[in-house]
Design a protein around this motif. Structure first.
Motif, PDB file in Angstrom:
ATOM      1  N   LEU A   1       0.871  -1.272  -0.028  1.00 16.84           N
ATOM      2  CA  LEU A   1      -0.149  -0.119   0.078  1.00 16.84           C
ATOM      3  C   LEU A   1       0.884   1.087   0.083  1.00 16.84           C
ATOM      4  O   LEU A   1       0.619   2.194  -0.612  1.00 16.84           O
ATOM      5  N   PRO A   2       2.047   1.227   0.603  1.00 15.83           N
ATOM      6  CA  PRO A   2       2.883   2.572   0.596  1.00 15.83           C
ATOM      7  C   PRO A   2       3.025   3.009  -0.535  1.00 15.83           C
ATOM      8  O   PRO A   2       3.553   2.144  -1.581  1.00 15.83           O
ATOM      9  N   ILE A   3       3.295   4.394  -0.754  1.00 19.29           N
ATOM     10  CA  ILE A   3       3.594   4.922  -1.912  1.00 19.29           C
ATOM     11  C   ILE A   3       4.885   5.807  -1.855  1.00 19.29           C
ATOM     12  O   ILE A   3       5.129   6.358  -0.586  1.00 19.29           O
ATOM     13  N   LYS A   4       5.360   6.325  -2.937  1.00 20.42           N
ATOM     14  CA  LYS A   4       6.686   7.309  -2.689  1.00 20.42           C
ATOM     15  C   LYS A   4       7.727   6.592  -2.002  1.00 20.42           C
ATOM     16  O   LYS A   4       8.439   7.097  -1.010  1.00 20.42           O
ATOM     17  N   VAL A   5       8.055   5.231  -2.240  1.00 19.79           N
ATOM     18  CA  VAL A   5       9.033   4.506  -1.433  1.00 19.79           C
ATOM     19  C   VAL A   5       9.871   3.601  -2.424  1.00 19.79           C
ATOM     20  O   VAL A   5       9.649   3.583  -3.501  1.00 19.79           O
ATOM     21  N   ALA A   6      10.950   3.145  -1.746  1.00 24.97           N
ATOM     22  CA  ALA A   6      11.701   2.187  -2.539  1.00 24.97           C
ATOM     23  C   ALA A   6      10.965   0.776  -2.314  1.00 24.97           C
ATOM     24  O   ALA A   6      10.982   0.152  -1.194  1.00 24.97           O
ATOM     25  N   PRO A   7      10.171   0.349  -3.373  1.00 24.08           N
ATOM     26  CA  PRO A   7       9.166  -0.712  -3.034  1.00 24.08           C
ATOM     27  C   PRO A   7       9.730  -1.971  -2.693  1.00 24.08           C
ATOM     28  O   PRO A   7       9.052  -2.475  -1.730  1.00 24.08           O
ATOM     29  N   LEU A   8      10.371  -2.742  -3.155  1.00 25.12           N
ATOM     30  CA  LEU A   8      10.891  -4.060  -3.209  1.00 25.12           C
ATOM     31  C   LEU A   8      11.335  -4.424  -1.685  1.00 25.12           C
ATOM     32  O   LEU A   8      10.829  -5.329  -0.995  1.00 25.12           O
ATOM     33  N   PRO A   9      12.307  -3.533  -1.071  1.00 24.90           N
ATOM     34  CA  PRO A   9      12.738  -3.968   0.287  1.00 24.90           C
ATOM     35  C   PRO A   9      11.472  -3.637   1.234  1.00 24.90           C
ATOM     36  O   PRO A   9      11.655  -4.410   2.253  1.00 24.90           O
ATOM     37  N   LEU A  10      10.867  -2.773   0.995  1.00 22.41           N
ATOM     38  CA  LEU A  10       9.732  -2.318   1.978  1.00 22.41           C
ATOM     39  C   LEU A  10       8.751  -3.285   1.891  1.00 22.41           C
ATOM     40  O   LEU A  10       8.286  -4.001   2.987  1.00 22.41           O
ATOM     41  N   PHE A  11       8.464  -4.051   0.795  1.00 23.76           N
ATOM     42  CA  PHE A  11       7.361  -4.925   0.532  1.00 23.76           C
ATOM     43  C   PHE A  11       7.986  -6.433   1.176  1.00 23.76           C
ATOM     44  O   PHE A  11       7.207  -7.192   1.905  1.00 23.76           O
ATOM     45  N   GLU A  12       9.162  -6.708   1.018  1.00 24.87           N
ATOM     46  CA  GLU A  12       9.967  -7.762   1.652  1.00 24.87           C
ATOM     47  C   GLU A  12       9.713  -7.644   3.221  1.00 24.87           C
ATOM     48  O   GLU A  12       9.474  -8.692   4.011  1.00 24.87           O
ATOM     49  N   ALA A  13       9.996  -6.333   3.808  1.00 23.94           N
ATOM     50  CA  ALA A  13       9.769  -6.231   5.163  1.00 23.94           C
ATOM     51  C   ALA A  13       8.105  -6.643   5.658  1.00 23.94           C
ATOM     52  O   ALA A  13       8.290  -7.055   6.756  1.00 23.94           O
ATOM     53  N   GLN A  14       7.446  -6.030   4.871  1.00 24.43           N
ATOM     54  CA  GLN A  14       6.082  -6.232   5.152  1.00 24.43           C
ATOM     55  C   GLN A  14       5.568  -7.823   5.115  1.00 24.43           C
ATOM     56  O   GLN A  14       4.978  -8.161   6.009  1.00 24.43           O
ATOM     57  N   ALA A  15       6.251  -8.518   4.372  1.00 23.88           N
ATOM     58  CA  ALA A  15       6.090  -9.929   4.230  1.00 23.88           C
ATOM     59  C   ALA A  15       6.466 -10.872   5.264  1.00 23.88           C
ATOM     60  O   ALA A  15       5.843 -11.552   5.836  1.00 23.88           O
ATOM     61  N   ARG A  16       7.695 -10.151   5.797  1.00 25.92           N
ATOM     62  CA  ARG A  16       8.146 -11.029   7.118  1.00 25.92           C
ATOM     63  C   ARG A  16       7.342 -10.637   8.408  1.00 25.92           C
ATOM     64  O   ARG A  16       7.191 -11.577   9.046  1.00 25.92           O
ATOM     65  N   ALA A  17       6.989  -9.274   8.354  1.00 27.67           N
ATOM     66  CA  ALA A  17       5.783  -8.924   9.519  1.00 27.67           C
ATOM     67  C   ALA A  17       4.690  -9.829   9.440  1.00 27.67           C
ATOM     68  O   ALA A  17       4.138 -10.350  10.368  1.00 27.67           O
ATOM     69  N   LEU A  18       4.041 -10.031   8.181  1.00 28.94           N
ATOM     70  CA  LEU A  18       2.793 -10.636   7.951  1.00 28.94           C
ATOM     71  C   LEU A  18       3.180 -12.222   8.506  1.00 28.94           C
ATOM     72  O   LEU A  18       2.463 -12.730   8.756  1.00 28.94           O
ATOM     73  N   ALA A  19       4.238 -12.749   7.762  1.00 28.03           N
ATOM     74  CA  ALA A  19       4.540 -14.197   8.118  1.00 28.03           C
ATOM     75  C   ALA A  19       4.592 -14.439   9.655  1.00 28.03           C
ATOM     76  O   ALA A  19       4.217 -15.494  10.082  1.00 28.03           O
TER      77      ALA A  19
END
Length: 360
Positions: free
Chosen positions: A201-219
């Protein structure tokens, strides 16, 4: 996708039968449904086939001698640069910009009106500084996208004019989804938040590293549902709401709030990644965002301009030749050198870094 009371029921397109799952990850992104601005006259251009949204842009092609590109974000900058090579004059409309020229690119301020082609064939664009340009052959819109999750039945598409600070239902007005804790977990009374997560969902970010961090929190939450304290998450959502509304440029205007809710400023995205990793139990130094990444992102506009020049001059290939053979640290060192080179430049002309929501 819908919550049955004990599990997620998913129906795949073309299949009549629903499948049951314990956990659901929504990760379809938000670069699929184009956002068209409310500019008077625009529909007549769209009906005439003279408008292309950046969602459908693939490469530069000649569509006429005079082209208008609307939007000062990264897509708008790239499309303007590329299309300028296949037209005689490119008009680039960027909100809050001062009129100036560079090569055959004429930068103008915010687009406010287009001539209605059903009544006026002058093909004129009008800007908020009072200037206008006639004879435009084609328009490219780099004006962003709408958040769209039509398959998610527990997400209400048309929220009421006035939302409660923490409503019981989930809402999506096309620009932000609310309420979500950690920009990831839906805070809803309709299903356990620990069973579902929206990645990206976040915008104006470096996407892939942020999405990976989200995936770890979600897991982590999927494996340990009790890690998500709903009362604490609600307080965090409310705290972000109060913080954003304390900004006089936002206040209690829901439209302005929507434009900044999923946006991170400055170091916020990197601190957010660190918090997600700590939440997931990954607190070692190796999980913290390196300072070189923060520095590179802070100077990425300058880096973009510099790298394009290096590519055009042919220097780029020599710079990257053999880099990485001795380890990833070589890429970090090269990036650091480029950042320093970009910082020393004083002749780089940058367009205002406007987000899609502030372009029109």
């Amino acid at each position: 996708a819908r919550w049955s009371g004990s599990e997620w029921l998913i129906r795949i397109s073309g299949e009549g039968q629903e499948r049951a799952y314990d956990r659901l990850v929504v990760a379809n992104g938000h670069y699929r449904v184009p956002k068209y601005p409310s500019v008077p006259g625009l529909n007549s251009w769209r009906n005439s086939g003279l408008v292309t949204h950046s969602a459908w842009y693939r490469s530069a092609r000649r569509v006429g001698s005079k082209v208008l590109v609307v939007g000062g974000g990264y897509s708008g900058q790239d499309i303007a640069d590329e299309m300028s090579t296949v037209c005689d004059l490119l008009i680039h409309s960027v909100s809050q910009s001062v009129t100036h020229s560079r090569g055959n690119i004429d930068v103008r301020s915010r687009l406010v009106r287009l001539s209605n082609l059903e009544e006026d064939n002058s093909r004129t664009a009008y800007f908020d500084d009072g200037s206008s340009v006639s004879g435009i052959d084609h328009i490219f819109l780099a004006t962003g996208y709408l958040l769209s999750f039509p398959f998610f039945k527990d997400l209400i598409a048309n929220p009421p004019p006035h939302l409660d600070p923490i409503p019981d239902k989930l809402y999506n007005d096309g620009r932000f989804v609310y309420p979500f804790s950690r920009q990831l977990f839906p805070v809803s009374e309709d299903f356990p938040p620990s069973t579902c997560g929206f990645v990206g969902l976040p915008i104006k970010v470096a996407p892939l590293p942020l999405f990976e961090a989200q995936a770890r929190a979600l897991a982590h939450v999927f494996a340990h549902p009790s890690a998500l304290d709903i009362d604490s998450e609600r307080r965090d959502v409310l705290a972000r709401l109060v913080d954003l509304q304390s900004n006089p440029d936002v206040g209690h205007d829901r439209s302005k709030l929507a434009s900044v809710w999923h946006k991170f400023a400055g170091r916020e995205q990197f601190e957010y990644r660190d918090r997600l990793h700590a939440f997931a139990g990954l607190a070692g130094e190796e999980w913290k965002c390196p300072e070189w990444a923060v520095d590179a992102y802070a100077n990425m506009n300058e880096l973009r301009v510099l790298w394009k020049e290096l590519v055009r001059s042919g220097e780029a290939k020599a710079l990257v030749k053999g880099v990485g053979e001795g380890g990833n640290h070589e890429w970090v060192e090269l990036l650091g050198k480029l950042v320093e080179q970009a910082k020393k430049r004083n002749d780089i002309v940058l367009e205002p870094d406007a987000s899609p929501d502030t372009l029109l």
